[in-house]
Motif scaffolding. Structure first.
Motif: not given
Length: 419
Positions: A143-149, A164-178
């Protein structure tokens, strides 16, 4: 059901793909707009000093380091994730009522999720819509604070961006779709509701056909009578959001309804009205670059030009919009859905082999407006030539994969209550 192993529909010879994956418009339907907008507006973008603004918003994705700078080095074609976000922006909160004023409705969600595949030569474009209510495994994200969900074994896809939060949300969606698709995704981009409205205004609106009236007074306030409507700004967005008013009033019908908009958008983007109008292109370039959050590798002007050139001469009948195949979720039937991996495998196999596809299924949210034109090339009168190899026999997709090509004229099948 369990996700399939990763499929390198797009990969490259120099480097191996990492264990996760890597990743241009909403849609809410919105996302496809960024892609097609970016494709035709790139040359104008290069002429302007917009690169720094675009780069400042860039998001790092898994596998960025292994993505070559030349799309020609990506074997099997290119995959882009296009995400439409429903984040409540200050400038537009008042337009969306309880969605943005009620604390219980707060939080950002990835309301629209598209994967756009550009094949190797001969070039074809396929846009796959993943429904927001698709229940899948969402891997651990930082997430945006550097914590792993924690990894979630079963969660709605539209929750990924918030994880993923404001900074990493797009990357998290991509990881889920992949993970659910097995696809390597080299690039990604996000556009908000506000961005969608500004982009549709920049091109002067999009024409949509309504076979029956659409009436949705309780949610989008959309009221459209039968006929063709040119939608801009707020009402273009509401058309993309509407589901209580088309088909069976569900999320899958909404996805099909968005394809009526996206196919019309594709035809307009490839027409002289946009492609042949320098003023529109410049305005469009500025609007896109100011309202899209890209992945880091997508900020290269050279790469954007390559993508534009790869897409610009693709015949409209080789631009397809399809819905990812699903089945009812046994834990929540009629509300949530789960992947139909068997049908999806046939789609991925056709894309991997760069075979032309034929969509045989269509949801009740869409009806045919006219027969498909015999010459489906964009701006055929301008003397463009068909894509080499386009005459190869198409692969008929399973009935559970609905959709249409950009060459097909379709109408929204509304609930018939608007006059």
């Amino acid at each position: 059901m369990t996700p399939r192993s990763r499929r390198p529909v797009a990969g490259h010879g120099q480097l191996q793909r990492p264990g996760a994956w890597s990743q241009l418009l909403t849609m809410l339907g919105v996302a496809a707009a960024v892609l097609l907008v970016s494709g035709v507006a790139v040359a104008s973008y290069v002429a302007y000093d917009l690169g720094q603004t675009f780069s400042d918003k860039a998001v790092a994705l898994d596998g960025d380091e292994s993505v070559p700078p030349d799309i020609g080095a990506i074997e099997g074609g290119v995959n882009m994730l296009l995400v439409g976000s429903d984040v409540c922006e200050d400038d537009f909160k008042a337009d969306f009522g309880d969605r943005c004023s009620d604390p219980e409705n707060g939080g950002e969600r990835n309301d629209t999720n598209l994967v756009l595949h550009i094949s190797d030569s001969p070039r074809r474009v396929t846009v796959v819509t993943f429904p927001r209510d698709l229940m899948i495994a969402i891997p651990s994200c930082t997430d945006s604070d550097g914590n792993a969900s924690d990894e979630r074994s079963k969660e709605a896809l539209n929750m990924a961006i918030g994880i993923g939060g404001p900074k990493n949300g797009l990357a998290c969606v991509a990881r889920a779709i992949s993970k659910v698709s097995g696809l390597d995704i080299q690039f990604a981009a996000k556009v908000t509701w506000g961005g969608v409205m500004k982009i549709t205004d920049a091109i002067g609106g999009v024409d949509v056909c309504v076979a029956n009236g659409i009436s949705d007074p309780d949610n989008t306030q959309l009221e459209l009578g039968p006929g063709t409507h040119t939608l801009q700004g707020y009402w273009a967005l509401q058309f993309l959001r509407v589901r209580h008013g088309v088909g069976d009033n569900g999320d899958l019908s909404r996805g099909s309804n968005q394809q009526v908009y996206m196919s019309s958008l594709a035809r307009k983007m490839m027409s002289r009205e946009v492609l042949g109008n320098p003023g529109t292109l410049l305005r469009l370039a500025n609007t896109v670059m100011s309202n899209v959050t890209p992945s880091a590798k997508l900020t290269s002007p050279t790469l954007l030009v390559q993508i534009a050139l790869a897409m610009k001469d693709v015949p409209l009948d080789q631009v397809n919009f399809v819905n990812y195949p699903v089945q009812d979720d046994p834990d929540n039937p009629g509300v949530k859905v789960v992947p139909d991996y068997e049908s999806a495998d046939q789609l991925w196999a056709a894309l991997a082999a760069n075979q032309p596809i034929q969509v045989t299924g269509q949801r009740d949210a869409v009806v045919s407006a006219t027969e498909t034109p015999t010459d489906a090339r964009p701006d055929a009168s301008a003397g463009t030539t068909p894509t080499p190899g386009a005459s190869a026999g198409p692969v008929a997709l399973p009935q559970n994969i609905s959709g249409q090509s950009a060459a097909q004229q379709t109408c929204s099948n509304g609930n018939g209550t608007a006059g």
